[in-house]
Design a protein around this motif. Structure first.
Motif, PDB file in Angstrom:
ATOM      1  N   VAL A 100       1.049  -1.305  -0.104  1.00  0.00           N
ATOM      2  CA  VAL A 100      -0.109  -0.050  -0.046  1.00  0.00           C
ATOM      3  C   VAL A 100       0.997   1.459   0.038  1.00  0.00           C
ATOM      4  CG1 VAL A 100      -1.380   1.168   0.774  1.00  0.00           C
ATOM      5  CG2 VAL A 100      -1.419  -1.205   1.313  1.00  0.00           C
ATOM      6  N   SER A 101       0.405   1.835  -0.567  1.00  0.00           N
ATOM      7  CA  SER A 101       1.469   3.624  -0.792  1.00  0.00           C
ATOM      8  C   SER A 101      -0.050   4.622  -1.204  1.00  0.00           C
ATOM      9  CB  SER A 101       2.070   3.380  -1.935  1.00  0.00           C
ATOM     10  OG  SER A 101       2.863   5.049  -2.233  1.00  0.00           O
ATOM     11  N   GLN A 102       0.211   5.691  -0.301  1.00  0.00           N
ATOM     12  CA  GLN A 102      -1.106   6.455  -0.687  1.00  0.00           C
ATOM     13  C   GLN A 102      -2.632   6.060  -0.309  1.00  0.00           C
ATOM     14  OE1 GLN A 102      -0.073  10.032  -0.079  1.00  0.00           O
ATOM     15  NE2 GLN A 102       2.080   9.558  -0.205  1.00  0.00           N
ATOM     16  N   ASP A 103      -3.070   6.296  -1.273  1.00  0.00           N
ATOM     17  CA  ASP A 103      -4.342   6.065  -1.219  1.00  0.00           C
ATOM     18  C   ASP A 103      -4.450   4.457  -1.845  1.00  0.00           C
ATOM     19  OD1 ASP A 103      -4.421   7.514  -3.522  1.00  0.00           O
ATOM     20  OD2 ASP A 103      -6.125   8.198  -3.162  1.00  0.00           O
ATOM     21  N   VAL A 104      -3.668   4.254  -2.130  1.00  0.00           N
ATOM     22  CA  VAL A 104      -3.697   3.031  -3.390  1.00  0.00           C
ATOM     23  C   VAL A 104      -2.549   1.761  -2.808  1.00  0.00           C
ATOM     24  CG1 VAL A 104      -2.705   1.942  -6.015  1.00  0.00           C
ATOM     25  CG2 VAL A 104      -3.027   4.274  -5.042  1.00  0.00           C
ATOM     26  N   GLY A 105      -3.360   0.338  -3.088  1.00  0.00           N
ATOM     27  CA  GLY A 105      -3.264  -0.814  -2.924  1.00  0.00           C
ATOM     28  C   GLY A 105      -2.558  -1.728  -3.946  1.00  0.00           C
ATOM     29  N   GLY A 106      -1.919  -2.101  -4.077  1.00  0.00           N
ATOM     30  CA  GLY A 106      -1.125  -3.329  -5.312  1.00  0.00           C
ATOM     31  C   GLY A 106      -1.223  -4.157  -5.008  1.00  0.00           C
ATOM     32  N   MET A 107      -1.875  -5.407  -5.108  1.00  0.00           N
ATOM     33  CA  MET A 107      -1.244  -6.782  -5.712  1.00  0.00           C
ATOM     34  C   MET A 107      -0.573  -7.394  -6.404  1.00  0.00           C
ATOM     35  SD  MET A 107      -3.455 -10.538  -4.681  1.00  0.00           S
ATOM     36  CE  MET A 107      -4.588 -10.174  -6.088  1.00  0.00           C
ATOM     37  N   ASP A 113      14.484  -5.753  -6.576  1.00  0.00           N
ATOM     38  CA  ASP A 113      13.311  -5.222  -6.284  1.00  0.00           C
ATOM     39  C   ASP A 113      12.974  -4.654  -7.422  1.00  0.00           C
ATOM     40  OD1 ASP A 113      14.125  -5.428  -3.369  1.00  0.00           O
ATOM     41  OD2 ASP A 113      15.229  -3.368  -3.735  1.00  0.00           O
ATOM     42  N   LEU A 114      11.198  -4.935  -7.285  1.00  0.00           N
ATOM     43  CA  LEU A 114      10.140  -4.073  -8.588  1.00  0.00           C
ATOM     44  C   LEU A 114      10.083  -2.870  -8.378  1.00  0.00           C
ATOM     45  CD1 LEU A 114      10.636  -6.924  -9.393  1.00  0.00           C
ATOM     46  CD2 LEU A 114       8.726  -6.872 -10.681  1.00  0.00           C
ATOM     47  N   GLU A 115      10.216  -1.476  -9.227  1.00  0.00           N
ATOM     48  CA  GLU A 115       9.556  -0.504  -8.115  1.00  0.00           C
ATOM     49  C   GLU A 115       8.264   0.118  -9.229  1.00  0.00           C
ATOM     50  OE1 GLU A 115      11.934   1.779  -7.528  1.00  0.00           O
ATOM     51  OE2 GLU A 115      12.837   0.654  -5.471  1.00  0.00           O
ATOM     52  N   LEU A 116       6.962   0.011  -9.171  1.00  0.00           N
ATOM     53  CA  LEU A 116       5.864   0.506  -9.444  1.00  0.00           C
ATOM     54  C   LEU A 116       5.594   1.589  -9.175  1.00  0.00           C
ATOM     55  CD1 LEU A 116       4.256  -0.301 -12.025  1.00  0.00           C
ATOM     56  CD2 LEU A 116       1.938  -0.722  -9.798  1.00  0.00           C
ATOM     57  N   SER A 117       5.431   2.837  -9.854  1.00  0.00           N
ATOM     58  CA  SER A 117       4.821   3.884  -9.350  1.00  0.00           C
ATOM     59  C   SER A 117       3.972   4.794 -10.585  1.00  0.00           C
ATOM     60  CB  SER A 117       6.739   5.020  -9.395  1.00  0.00           C
ATOM     61  OG  SER A 117       6.809   4.790 -11.065  1.00  0.00           O
ATOM     62  N   GLY A 118       3.287   5.501  -9.918  1.00  0.00           N
ATOM     63  CA  GLY A 118       2.141   6.052 -10.611  1.00  0.00           C
ATOM     64  C   GLY A 118       1.863   7.186  -9.920  1.00  0.00           C
ATOM     65  N   THR A 119       1.177   7.841 -11.520  1.00  0.00           N
ATOM     66  CA  THR A 119       0.175   9.113 -11.438  1.00  0.00           C
ATOM     67  C   THR A 119      -1.330   9.386 -11.479  1.00  0.00           C
ATOM     68  OG1 THR A 119       0.969  10.126 -13.149  1.00  0.00           O
ATOM     69  CG2 THR A 119       1.984  10.612 -10.874  1.00  0.00           C
ATOM     70  N   PRO A 120      -2.185  10.065 -11.490  1.00  0.00           N
ATOM     71  CA  PRO A 120      -3.268   9.638 -12.021  1.00  0.00           C
ATOM     72  C   PRO A 120      -3.368  10.035 -13.317  1.00  0.00           C
ATOM     73  CG  PRO A 120      -3.789  11.284 -10.141  1.00  0.00           C
ATOM     74  CD  PRO A 120      -2.718  10.764 -10.318  1.00  0.00           C
ATOM     75  N   LYS A 121      -4.284   9.600 -14.128  1.00  0.00           N
ATOM     76  CA  LYS A 121      -4.621  10.708 -15.583  1.00  0.00           C
ATOM     77  C   LYS A 121      -5.753  10.920 -15.729  1.00  0.00           C
ATOM     78  CE  LYS A 121      -2.553   7.148 -19.030  1.00  0.00           C
ATOM     79  NZ  LYS A 121      -2.922   6.119 -19.976  1.00  0.00           N
ATOM     80  N   SER A 122      -5.883  12.290 -16.398  1.00  0.00           N
ATOM     81  CA  SER A 122      -6.712  13.648 -16.856  1.00  0.00           C
ATOM     82  C   SER A 122      -7.817  12.666 -16.387  1.00  0.00           C
ATOM     83  CB  SER A 122      -7.036  14.069 -17.365  1.00  0.00           C
ATOM     84  OG  SER A 122      -7.815  14.482 -17.770  1.00  0.00           O
ATOM     85  N   GLY A 123      -9.075  12.630 -15.562  1.00  0.00           N
ATOM     86  CA  GLY A 123     -10.241  11.799 -14.845  1.00  0.00           C
ATOM     87  C   GLY A 123     -10.091  11.218 -13.099  1.00  0.00           C
ATOM     88  N   ALA A 124      -9.063  10.240 -13.125  1.00  0.00           N
ATOM     89  CA  ALA A 124      -8.698   9.553 -12.601  1.00  0.00           C
ATOM     90  C   ALA A 124      -8.700  10.511 -10.829  1.00  0.00           C
ATOM     91  CB  ALA A 124      -7.463   8.926 -12.759  1.00  0.00           C
ATOM     92  N   PHE A 155      -6.424   9.502  -8.337  1.00  0.00           N
ATOM     93  CA  PHE A 155      -5.886   8.507  -6.462  1.00  0.00           C
ATOM     94  C   PHE A 155      -4.202   9.877  -6.227  1.00  0.00           C
ATOM     95  CE2 PHE A 155      -5.139   6.395 -10.623  1.00  0.00           C
ATOM     96  CZ  PHE A 155      -3.382   6.869 -10.434  1.00  0.00           C
ATOM     97  N   LYS A 156      -3.503   9.789  -5.802  1.00  0.00           N
ATOM     98  CA  LYS A 156      -2.773   9.900  -4.703  1.00  0.00           C
ATOM     99  C   LYS A 156      -1.394   9.319  -5.803  1.00  0.00           C
ATOM    100  CE  LYS A 156      -4.009  11.207  -1.135  1.00  0.00           C
ATOM    101  NZ  LYS A 156      -4.589  11.347   1.101  1.00  0.00           N
ATOM    102  N   PRO A 157      -0.453   9.776  -6.252  1.00  0.00           N
ATOM    103  CA  PRO A 157       0.967   9.593  -7.000  1.00  0.00           C
ATOM    104  C   PRO A 157       1.544   8.820  -5.613  1.00  0.00           C
ATOM    105  CG  PRO A 157       0.664  11.560  -7.081  1.00  0.00           C
ATOM    106  CD  PRO A 157      -0.552  11.795  -5.956  1.00  0.00           C
ATOM    107  N   PHE A 158       1.898   7.292  -6.302  1.00  0.00           N
ATOM    108  CA  PHE A 158       1.976   6.053  -6.017  1.00  0.00           C
ATOM    109  C   PHE A 158       3.423   5.482  -6.019  1.00  0.00           C
ATOM    110  CE2 PHE A 158      -0.742   4.470  -9.078  1.00  0.00           C
ATOM    111  CZ  PHE A 158      -0.055   3.278  -8.891  1.00  0.00           C
ATOM    112  N   MET A 159       4.202   5.055  -4.982  1.00  0.00           N
ATOM    113  CA  MET A 159       5.137   3.511  -5.408  1.00  0.00           C
ATOM    114  C   MET A 159       5.096   2.511  -4.763  1.00  0.00           C
ATOM    115  SD  MET A 159       8.157   2.917  -5.450  1.00  0.00           S
ATOM    116  CE  MET A 159       9.499   3.259  -3.876  1.00  0.00           C
ATOM    117  N   LEU A 160       4.665   1.698  -4.943  1.00  0.00           N
ATOM    118  CA  LEU A 160       4.786   0.573  -4.567  1.00  0.00           C
ATOM    119  C   LEU A 160       6.345  -0.403  -5.075  1.00  0.00           C
ATOM    120  CD1 LEU A 160       1.340  -0.597  -5.839  1.00  0.00           C
ATOM    121  CD2 LEU A 160       1.735   0.132  -3.727  1.00  0.00           C
ATOM    122  N   SER A 161       6.407  -1.126  -3.868  1.00  0.00           N
ATOM    123  CA  SER A 161       7.910  -1.570  -4.044  1.00  0.00           C
ATOM    124  C   SER A 161       8.061  -3.357  -4.239  1.00  0.00           C
ATOM    125  CB  SER A 161       9.131  -1.124  -3.590  1.00  0.00           C
ATOM    126  OG  SER A 161      10.099  -1.225  -3.410  1.00  0.00           O
TER     127      SER A 161
END
Length: 146
Positions: free
Chosen positions: A31-38, A120-131, A133-139
């Protein structure tokens, strides 16, 4: 009253140490910010060096709503362990939409890990227009076998 023998205590200590020391790859959740990743890796959550591993990550907002790749400016970076924050990624695979029985349009990639070891696999993301969620980084730490 409980009565423990030395053999029982050593048995419990051995079991606990094996559980703590064993790396776990299967369906790791972060979990990072308000985003969870499996994280899921095929084949069988056991990637092998020199062979293609199919990696996908189910992203959800707090509350469980799926975040498809079409709503995320996502990037995947892979580093050998150990590494520093200033290191250049070993790999930066392109992400594409993956759909499974349960999930539609989740981020995925094909990765060939060059050698046996921990990564280490690091997935980072920011919302596209209209989405929303907060920017996140999952490791995630992945152990690659032979």
């Amino acid at each position: 009253m409980f009565h423990f023998t030395l053999e029982k205590n050593l048995g419990w200590l051995l079991l606990i140490s094996v559980l703590i020391a064993t790396p776990v790859n299967a369906h790791t959740e972060k979990v990072s910010q308000d985003v969870g990743g499996m994280l899921h890796i095929e084949p069988h959550d056991n990637p092998e060096a020199g062979k293609t591993a199919h990696v996908w990550i189910v992203l959800t907002r707090k509350g469980g709503q799926l975040i498809p790749l079409t709503q995320c400016n996502c990037q995947l970076a892979i580093y050998p362990q150990p590494h520093n924050e200033t290191d250049t990624p070993l790999l930066k695979p392109s992400l594409h939409n993956v759909s499974t029985k349960q999930y539609k349009s989740i981020p995925g990639a094909e990765i060939v890990f060059p050698k046996v070891g921990a990564y280490d696999l690091e997935l980072s993301g920011t919302p596209k227009s209209g989405a929303s969620f907060k920017p996140f980084m999952l490791s995630y730490t992945v152990t690659v076998g032979s």
